[in-house]
Design a protein around this motif. Structure first.
Motif, mmCIF file in Angstrom:
data_model
loop_
_atom_site.group_PDB
_atom_site.id
_atom_site.type_symbol
_atom_site.label_atom_id
_atom_site.label_comp_id
_atom_site.label_asym_id
_atom_site.label_seq_id
_atom_site.Cartn_x
_atom_site.Cartn_y
_atom_site.Cartn_z
ATOM 1 N N GLY A 1 0.797 -1.213 0.000
ATOM 2 C CA GLY A 1 0.000 0.000 0.000
ATOM 3 C C GLY A 1 0.831 1.264 0.000
ATOM 4 N N VAL A 2 0.119 2.391 -0.140
ATOM 5 C CA VAL A 2 0.754 3.714 -0.142
ATOM 6 C C VAL A 2 -0.051 4.648 0.759
ATOM 7 C CG1 VAL A 2 1.745 3.509 -2.454
ATOM 8 C CG2 VAL A 2 -0.572 4.438 -2.190
ATOM 9 N N VAL A 3 0.611 5.712 1.183
ATOM 10 C CA VAL A 3 -0.062 6.793 1.900
ATOM 11 C C VAL A 3 -0.073 8.000 0.977
ATOM 12 C CG1 VAL A 3 -0.052 8.287 3.915
ATOM 13 C CG2 VAL A 3 0.712 5.916 4.124
ATOM 14 N N VAL A 4 -1.252 8.492 0.644
ATOM 15 C CA VAL A 4 -1.379 9.647 -0.246
ATOM 16 C C VAL A 4 -1.891 10.837 0.558
ATOM 17 C CG1 VAL A 4 -1.717 8.264 -2.324
ATOM 18 C CG2 VAL A 4 -3.696 8.892 -0.945
ATOM 19 N N SER A 5 -1.438 12.020 0.187
ATOM 20 C CA SER A 5 -1.875 13.203 0.921
ATOM 21 C C SER A 5 -1.863 14.421 0.022
ATOM 22 C CB SER A 5 -0.983 13.444 2.141
ATOM 23 O OG SER A 5 0.363 13.656 1.755
ATOM 24 N N VAL B 1 1.150 14.152 -2.709
ATOM 25 C CA VAL B 1 2.285 13.358 -2.233
ATOM 26 C C VAL B 1 1.912 11.884 -2.175
ATOM 27 C CG1 VAL B 1 3.956 13.027 -0.360
ATOM 28 C CG2 VAL B 1 3.048 15.327 -0.851
ATOM 29 N N VAL B 2 2.795 11.032 -2.697
ATOM 30 C CA VAL B 2 2.643 9.583 -2.573
ATOM 31 C C VAL B 2 3.842 9.048 -1.798
ATOM 32 C CG1 VAL B 2 2.446 7.376 -3.775
ATOM 33 C CG2 VAL B 2 1.345 9.412 -4.732
ATOM 34 N N ASN B 3 3.550 8.416 -0.677
ATOM 35 C CA ASN B 3 4.579 7.898 0.223
ATOM 36 C C ASN B 3 4.423 6.383 0.349
ATOM 37 O OD1 ASN B 3 6.508 7.590 2.227
ATOM 38 N ND2 ASN B 3 5.187 8.325 3.867
ATOM 39 N N LYS B 4 5.538 5.669 0.388
ATOM 40 C CA LYS B 4 5.490 4.222 0.622
ATOM 41 C C LYS B 4 4.973 3.934 2.028
ATOM 42 C CE LYS B 4 10.095 3.703 2.604
ATOM 43 N NZ LYS B 4 9.644 3.262 3.937
ATOM 44 N N ARG B 5 4.569 2.695 2.239
ATOM 45 C CA ARG B 5 4.322 2.230 3.606
ATOM 46 C C ARG B 5 5.603 1.521 4.062
ATOM 47 N NH1 ARG B 5 -0.997 -0.941 4.559
ATOM 48 N NH2 ARG B 5 -0.666 -0.251 6.722
ATOM 49 N N GLY B 6 5.620 0.193 4.102
ATOM 50 C CA GLY B 6 6.844 -0.505 4.475
ATOM 51 C C GLY B 6 7.818 -0.621 3.330
ATOM 52 N N SER B 7 7.302 -0.987 2.151
ATOM 53 C CA SER B 7 8.126 -1.171 0.962
ATOM 54 C C SER B 7 7.570 -0.318 -0.170
ATOM 55 C CB SER B 7 8.123 -2.649 0.539
ATOM 56 O OG SER B 7 8.658 -2.809 -0.752
ATOM 57 N N SER B 8 8.453 0.084 -1.083
ATOM 58 C CA SER B 8 7.998 0.874 -2.234
ATOM 59 C C SER B 8 7.693 0.006 -3.450
ATOM 60 C CB SER B 8 9.053 1.921 -2.599
ATOM 61 O OG SER B 8 10.268 1.304 -2.976
ATOM 62 N N ASN B 9 7.775 -1.302 -3.315
ATOM 63 C CA ASN B 9 7.447 -2.192 -4.427
ATOM 64 C C ASN B 9 5.961 -2.097 -4.780
ATOM 65 O OD1 ASN B 9 10.069 -3.131 -4.531
ATOM 66 N ND2 ASN B 9 9.673 -4.862 -3.165
#
Length: 532
Positions: A107-111, A149-157
């Protein structure tokens, strides 16, 4: 304004309404066209990406993160950012949904952010489209930054994220729609400085907030500007492995600047590339874990294939494995003036075919294994470590294994060191079957003081030990060493492997307990020695 603008004038004659489309206004020419910028973010530092013609997107040199007309993708260290800068005073409303491009990944964190204020955020773990809320009628001034902004969670895969927002802007008719400079670009603050300060990228000393993103951004910017990174006095918190690639990082002094790693399993400072330097600071682990398999991620400092590198005036306090690990064929390095204590494994360890390394004027205390070691493995190393100089170091002080050890390697010089209070031999030259190490050839040991070593029972090591349980030890010369206060024996040459030419010239052996020498193997040549 070209293809990014939709709509016409508002009901108020003094105002106009324009819609800025991320996809229609996308530019392959320059940052700021149609008010859009394409950046990467670490901490509070926004850094420009570079246009990649082959991918038709803005990207970092490594390829990630990137921003295209319709999507964004972060990497492990940087968020991906599409930024719009307000052309004047007015209000905006943001529309358009966002969704992951793949069901895979964590997953990703978007803001959406207005300058430093977060307007909206959501965590996306599947491909369901989400429409941001609370982003209508937002007041802006000329130069206000709206960041997607798009941020990884644990992994950016698998973090490819589809997002092409539209911004409806209502403002004064005379407002310019030309490109405005990014207020938050920290690189601008460094253009006239000889160094890049981590403070300019969001790092703050002496608090509990993670400074890792700020350090990553500062190192990245410094590399692009060919400048050193400066870390002022104070304590800084790092949550992950910090990679320094082709950059010089310098603190205010090894008792003034402290980097504290909070993850005991991933706290190494990794040196890569050419010309990398680390100096004038202290690195500590907040907590440590058991050595286990000796993973390099748990070292204090790991040199990973770097060339022309330096580690100077660094204080290493605690690590789960080695203090300084030099491996993966690292070449032409200097490790000088450092203090290492309470490491989980060797203090300074050179392996992986590393070569032309000078280790000098260091202090190593209470190492969890050898204080300084050169090791070459048959199974994993393409070649033996070679052309290593170990001189003028002061080591031991309760270390748990050998003082200075060569366990596989060629063309090694060990000179003018002070070695004391080690559990095993003060100087150890060996080929070991248990670790399947390579042969030893051309090692010179000169003008060292080896004092009260080999303390552990029942090992009962002599102060100096040459040993082979497999392979060949050859051309080892001891010149003018003072070997004293041996806890059990003075000098030993042992083992079931092949030991050939071992020479002792003008050495002094005094005040040992037990036998002066136990020469069980080898062609031993003695010349003008005292005490044996």
């Amino acid at each position: 304004m070209g293809s990014s603008l939709i709509g016409g004038t508002s009901a108020h004659a003094a105002e106009v309404t324009r819609t800025y489309s991320a996809s229609k206004g996308f530019s392959s020419i320059e940052q700021g066209t149609n008010q859009w910028h394409y950046e990467k973010l670490a901490g509070s530092a926004y850094l420009d990406l570079i246009y990649d013609k082959s991918g038709n997107r803005w990207a970092a040199p490594s390829g990630y993160p990137w921003v295209s007309a319709t999507a964004l993708h972060p990497d492990q260290n940087f968020d991906a950012v599409r930024k719009w800068i307000a052309p004047g005073k007015g209000v905006i409303s943001i529309s358009g949904s966002v969704q992951k491009g793949s069901p895979e990944g964590d997953g990703v964190v978007v803001s959406i952010r207005k300058d430093e204020v977060k307007l909206w955020s959501e965590t996306l773990t599947n491909t369901k489209a989400v429409t941001p809320s609370g982003v209508s009628r937002v007041a802006v001034e000329a130069g206000t930054e709206i960041s997607f902004v798009v941020n990884k969670r644990g992994s950016s895969n698998h973090d490819h994220t589809m997002w092409e927002p539209d911004i409806a802007y209502t403002g004064a008719a005379g407002s310019t729609a030309g490109a405005a400079p990014s207020k938050s670009s920290a690189s601008a603050a460094n253009k006239n400085s000889s160094v890049v300060s981590v403070l300019d990228y969001g790092a703050k000393a002496d608090d509990t907030i993670d400074d890792y993103p700020a350090f990553v951004a500062a190192i990245d910017a410094a590399k692009s500007m060919d400048k050193p990174v400066y870390v002022p006095a104070g304590n800084y918190v790092l949550s992950d492995i910090l990679t320094i690639d082709g950059v010089k990082v310098q603190g205010a002094g090894k008792f003034l600047t402290t980097l504290t790693s909070t993850n005991p399993k991933r706290g190494s400072i990794d040196l890569k590339g050419t010309g990398t330097e680390l100096s004038n600071l202290k690195h500590v682990y907040q907590t440590t874990v058991a050595r286990g398999n000796g993973a390099n991620e748990k070292n204090s400092i790991t040199v990973r294939g770097a060339q022309n590198f330096k580690i100077e005036n660094v204080y290493v306090s605690k690590s789960s494995t080695a203090g300084i690990m030099i491996t993966y064929g690292s070449k032409n390095g200097i490790v000088s003036g450092n203090t290492l204590e309470s490491t989980g494994a060797d203090g300074i360890h050179m392996t992986g075919g590393s070569s032309y390394i000078t280790v000098e004027n260091n202090v190593v205390r209470k190492a969890g294994d050898d204080t300084i070691a050169v090791v070459s493995y048959i199974d994993s190393d393409k070649a033996a470590a070679h052309h290593i100089v170990i001189r003028k170091n002061d080591v031991g002080y309760g270390s748990k294994a050998r003082g200075i050890a060569v366990v596989g390697g060629t063309d090694i010089t060990i000179s003018n060191n002070a070695i004391q209070e080690t559990s095993m031999a003060g100087v150890y030259i060996a080929v070991e079957a248990s670790y399947n190490t390579r042969n030893v050839d051309r090692v010179t040991v000169s003008n060292n003081v080896i004092d009260h070593t080999g303390l552990a029972k029942p090992s009962n090591h002599p102060n100096v030990l040459v040993y082979a349980s497999q392979g060949i030890v050859d051309n080892v010369v001891f010149n003018q060493n003072t070997i004293k206060n041996g806890a059990h024996r003075g000098i030993g040459v042992w083992g079931s492997g092949s030991i050939k030419n071992i020479t002792f010239n003008k050495n002094i052996l005094i005040h040992r307990i037990g036998e002066a020498t136990t020469f069980a193997k080898g062609n031993i040549k003695l010349n003008q020695n005292e005490g044996f």
